[in-house]
Design a protein around this motif. Structure first.
Motif, PDB file in Angstrom:
ATOM      1  N   GLY A   1      -0.394   4.976  13.460  1.00  0.00           N
ATOM      2  CA  GLY A   1      -0.515   4.167  12.253  1.00  0.00           C
ATOM      3  C   GLY A   1       0.539   4.395  11.199  1.00  0.00           C
ATOM      4  N   TYR A   2       1.746   4.691  11.613  1.00  0.00           N
ATOM      5  CA  TYR A   2       2.841   4.965  10.680  1.00  0.00           C
ATOM      6  C   TYR A   2       3.487   3.687  10.150  1.00  0.00           C
ATOM      7  CZ  TYR A   2       3.803  10.008  10.833  1.00  0.00           C
ATOM      8  OH  TYR A   2       3.755  11.370  10.657  1.00  0.00           O
ATOM      9  N   ASP A   3       4.136   3.824   8.977  1.00  0.00           N
ATOM     10  CA  ASP A   3       5.178   2.907   8.522  1.00  0.00           C
ATOM     11  C   ASP A   3       6.509   3.586   8.812  1.00  0.00           C
ATOM     12  OD1 ASP A   3       3.273   1.202   7.552  1.00  0.00           O
ATOM     13  OD2 ASP A   3       3.674   1.589   5.427  1.00  0.00           O
ATOM     14  N   VAL A   4       7.372   2.930   9.574  1.00  0.00           N
ATOM     15  CA  VAL A   4       8.670   3.497   9.931  1.00  0.00           C
ATOM     16  C   VAL A   4       9.782   2.639   9.351  1.00  0.00           C
ATOM     17  CG1 VAL A   4      10.239   4.062  11.817  1.00  0.00           C
ATOM     18  CG2 VAL A   4       7.792   4.523  12.055  1.00  0.00           C
TER      19      VAL A   4
ATOM     20  N   LYS B   1       0.823  -1.192   0.000  1.00  0.00           N
ATOM     21  CA  LYS B   1       0.000   0.000   0.000  1.00  0.00           C
ATOM     22  C   LYS B   1       0.866   1.255   0.000  1.00  0.00           C
ATOM     23  CE  LYS B   1      -3.917   1.982   2.507  1.00  0.00           C
ATOM     24  NZ  LYS B   1      -4.829   1.807   3.652  1.00  0.00           N
ATOM     25  N   LEU B   2       0.417   2.266  -0.729  1.00  0.00           N
ATOM     26  CA  LEU B   2       1.175   3.506  -0.834  1.00  0.00           C
ATOM     27  C   LEU B   2       1.431   4.113   0.541  1.00  0.00           C
ATOM     28  CD1 LEU B   2       2.313   5.755  -2.756  1.00  0.00           C
ATOM     29  CD2 LEU B   2       0.064   6.846  -2.522  1.00  0.00           C
ATOM     30  N   GLU B   3       2.661   4.563   0.744  1.00  0.00           N
ATOM     31  CA  GLU B   3       3.021   5.269   1.965  1.00  0.00           C
ATOM     32  C   GLU B   3       3.641   6.599   1.587  1.00  0.00           C
ATOM     33  OE1 GLU B   3       5.729   2.515   3.885  1.00  0.00           O
ATOM     34  OE2 GLU B   3       7.375   3.033   2.516  1.00  0.00           O
ATOM     35  N   ALA B   4       3.344   7.623   2.373  1.00  0.00           N
ATOM     36  CA  ALA B   4       3.841   8.965   2.058  1.00  0.00           C
ATOM     37  C   ALA B   4       4.170   9.692   3.352  1.00  0.00           C
ATOM     38  CB  ALA B   4       2.799   9.745   1.262  1.00  0.00           C
ATOM     39  N   GLY B   5       5.283  10.409   3.327  1.00  0.00           N
ATOM     40  CA  GLY B   5       5.709  11.137   4.517  1.00  0.00           C
ATOM     41  C   GLY B   5       7.005  11.880   4.262  1.00  0.00           C
ATOM     42  N   TYR B   6       8.007  11.593   5.075  1.00  0.00           N
ATOM     43  CA  TYR B   6       9.227  12.377   4.995  1.00  0.00           C
ATOM     44  C   TYR B   6      10.431  11.587   5.467  1.00  0.00           C
ATOM     45  CZ  TYR B   6       8.382  12.851  10.018  1.00  0.00           C
ATOM     46  OH  TYR B   6       8.155  12.575  11.337  1.00  0.00           O
ATOM     47  N   ARG B   7      11.587  12.111   5.140  1.00  0.00           N
ATOM     48  CA  ARG B   7      12.866  11.619   5.632  1.00  0.00           C
ATOM     49  C   ARG B   7      13.277  12.487   6.804  1.00  0.00           C
ATOM     50  NH1 ARG B   7      18.071  13.687   5.864  1.00  0.00           N
ATOM     51  NH2 ARG B   7      19.794  12.399   5.125  1.00  0.00           N
TER      52      ARG B   7
ATOM     53  N   PRO C   1       3.899   3.077 -12.073  1.00  0.00           N
ATOM     54  CA  PRO C   1       2.909   2.212 -11.420  1.00  0.00           C
ATOM     55  C   PRO C   1       3.414   1.487 -10.185  1.00  0.00           C
ATOM     56  CG  PRO C   1       2.922   1.887 -13.812  1.00  0.00           C
ATOM     57  CD  PRO C   1       4.107   2.738 -13.487  1.00  0.00           C
ATOM     58  N   ASN C   2       4.714   1.221 -10.093  1.00  0.00           N
ATOM     59  CA  ASN C   2       5.248   0.487  -8.944  1.00  0.00           C
ATOM     60  C   ASN C   2       5.743   1.401  -7.831  1.00  0.00           C
ATOM     61  OD1 ASN C   2       7.154   1.028 -11.042  1.00  0.00           O
ATOM     62  ND2 ASN C   2       8.666  -0.322 -10.104  1.00  0.00           N
ATOM     63  N   THR C   3       5.286   2.664  -7.843  1.00  0.00           N
ATOM     64  CA  THR C   3       5.628   3.578  -6.751  1.00  0.00           C
ATOM     65  C   THR C   3       4.955   3.114  -5.462  1.00  0.00           C
ATOM     66  OG1 THR C   3       5.882   5.491  -8.203  1.00  0.00           O
ATOM     67  CG2 THR C   3       5.424   5.940  -5.887  1.00  0.00           C
ATOM     68  N   GLN C   4       5.759   2.944  -4.413  1.00  0.00           N
ATOM     69  CA  GLN C   4       5.227   2.595  -3.102  1.00  0.00           C
ATOM     70  C   GLN C   4       5.444   3.692  -2.079  1.00  0.00           C
ATOM     71  OE1 GLN C   4       6.162  -1.295  -0.995  1.00  0.00           O
ATOM     72  NE2 GLN C   4       7.106   0.181   0.413  1.00  0.00           N
ATOM     73  N   SER C   5       6.573   4.424  -2.195  1.00  0.00           N
ATOM     74  CA  SER C   5       6.983   5.313  -1.103  1.00  0.00           C
ATOM     75  C   SER C   5       7.330   6.699  -1.617  1.00  0.00           C
ATOM     76  CB  SER C   5       8.201   4.726  -0.378  1.00  0.00           C
ATOM     77  OG  SER C   5       7.947   3.397   0.033  1.00  0.00           O
TER      78      SER C   5
ATOM     79  N   ALA D   1      -3.185   6.681   1.336  1.00  0.00           N
ATOM     80  CA  ALA D   1      -1.784   6.508   1.740  1.00  0.00           C
ATOM     81  C   ALA D   1      -1.653   6.434   3.254  1.00  0.00           C
ATOM     82  CB  ALA D   1      -0.936   7.656   1.205  1.00  0.00           C
ATOM     83  N   ARG D   2      -0.707   5.624   3.705  1.00  0.00           N
ATOM     84  CA  ARG D   2      -0.352   5.565   5.118  1.00  0.00           C
ATOM     85  C   ARG D   2       0.745   6.581   5.388  1.00  0.00           C
ATOM     86  NH1 ARG D   2      -1.391   1.106   8.200  1.00  0.00           N
ATOM     87  NH2 ARG D   2       0.626   1.249   9.254  1.00  0.00           N
ATOM     88  N   PRO D   3       0.730   7.229   6.561  1.00  0.00           N
ATOM     89  CA  PRO D   3       1.863   8.102   6.903  1.00  0.00           C
ATOM     90  C   PRO D   3       3.120   7.264   7.097  1.00  0.00           C
ATOM     91  CG  PRO D   3       0.410   7.826   8.797  1.00  0.00           C
ATOM     92  CD  PRO D   3      -0.283   7.182   7.628  1.00  0.00           C
TER      93      PRO D   3
END
Length: 282
Positions: free
Chosen positions: A109-112, A26-32, A263-267, A61-63
């Motif tokens: 609910g983050y992906d870290v 699942k798409l994830e979006a956030g920051y470095r 299409p294969n963008t995840q992050s 998207a998940r954070p």
């Protein structure tokens, strides 16, 4: 009829035994985030909130965050938490700088992704130290290696990753959690493993583009190179500000263009060097 039935059985068996293509999660979006990146640290309440702001710009998207726990230091790396090691190229901190925020990421609910800049430190030991420290956090989804700083300490060049090395790292990470994944980050696809794809997300952190279109074009080629494996991108660098500053919503417009073309963008990760400017503390 018998011929058609036989053909159907062969087709069914083939579809059942073929290895499934690797597709993005699942798409994830956030920051470095790095200790040296932001112009100042707005405090622990800011970091969980800003990732949610970015993720909200992309449907479903998940954070997510690339949380850098080991930075280049001398010939190796400095880990910003207390630990013990026999490797002279690993230096441990005295205070845990991550635990409180990782707990907040769990709750929201983050992906870290826990990343290191290894230098000449033992990767096997770094993986074990970091994941022994933080694998109890449900938000942690994997371990990241900035290949620019792998076996490199004088500048961000790094050593290309072989298939064997990549497989070893994935195996080491999965010993801590079978669902964990590895990300490898560089701007040049030649530094990535030639054929190994299982369990890996390929992150491009190129910067210094002349235009939005040039960025999308180069990142699209990156996506094609590793398809169908998942890919991700860091963007928002100061070197690209001459053109992204004119966008109405840079983080959204850049991210959406990448989703639409790759299409294969995840992050998707906005970089911390400009994040406080783009998302001022409330």
């Amino acid at each position: 009829m018998k011929i058609l039935y036989t053909a159907f059985i062969i087709l069914l068996l083939t579809s059942c035994t073929s290895a499934p293509a690797q597709t993005p999660a699942k798409l994830e979006a956030g920051y470095r985030y790095s200790p040296y990146g932001p112009t100042f640290n707005p405090g622990n309440e800011y970091w969980p909130d800003v990732g949610k702001q970015i993720a909200a710009k992309f449907e479903g998207a998940r954070p997510a965050v690339i949380w850098i726990v080991g930075i280049i230091s001398g010939e190796g790396t400095y880990l910003n938490f207390n630990c013990e090691t026999a490797d002279p190229n690993i230096t441990c901190g005295y205070v845990d700088m991550n635990e409180e925020l990782l707990t907040a990421f769990d709750e929201q609910g983050y992906d870290v992704w826990l990343q290191v800049e290894a230098g000449n430190a033992s990767m096997d030991e770094l993986i074990d130290i970091v994941l022994n420290q933080y694998s109890h956090h449900p938000s942690v989804v994997g371990f990241g290696v900035d290949v620019e700083w792998y076996q490199s300490t004088k500048g961000p060049q790094g050593e290309p990753i072989t298939d064997e090395v990549a497989q070893d790292w994935v195996s080491a990470i999965r010993k801590h959690n079978s669902n964990y994944r590895l990300f490898l980050k560089h701007w040049d696809s030649a530094w990535m493993p030639p054929t190994v794809r299982d369990g890996i997300v390929f992150i491009n952190d190129s910067q210094g583009f002349e235009s939005f279109d040039q960025m999308v074009g180069e990142f699209t080629e990156w996506g094609k190179t590793f398809a169908p494996a998942p890919v991700g991108f860091q963007y928002g660098y100061l070197a690209d500000k001459p053109w992204w500053k004119d966008l109405q919503d840079p983080s959204k417009e850049i991210g959406q263009a990448l989703i639409d073309n790759i299409p294969n963008t995840q992050s998707l990760f906005w970089v911390d060097f400009t994040i406080v400017e783009m998302f001022p503390p409330k």
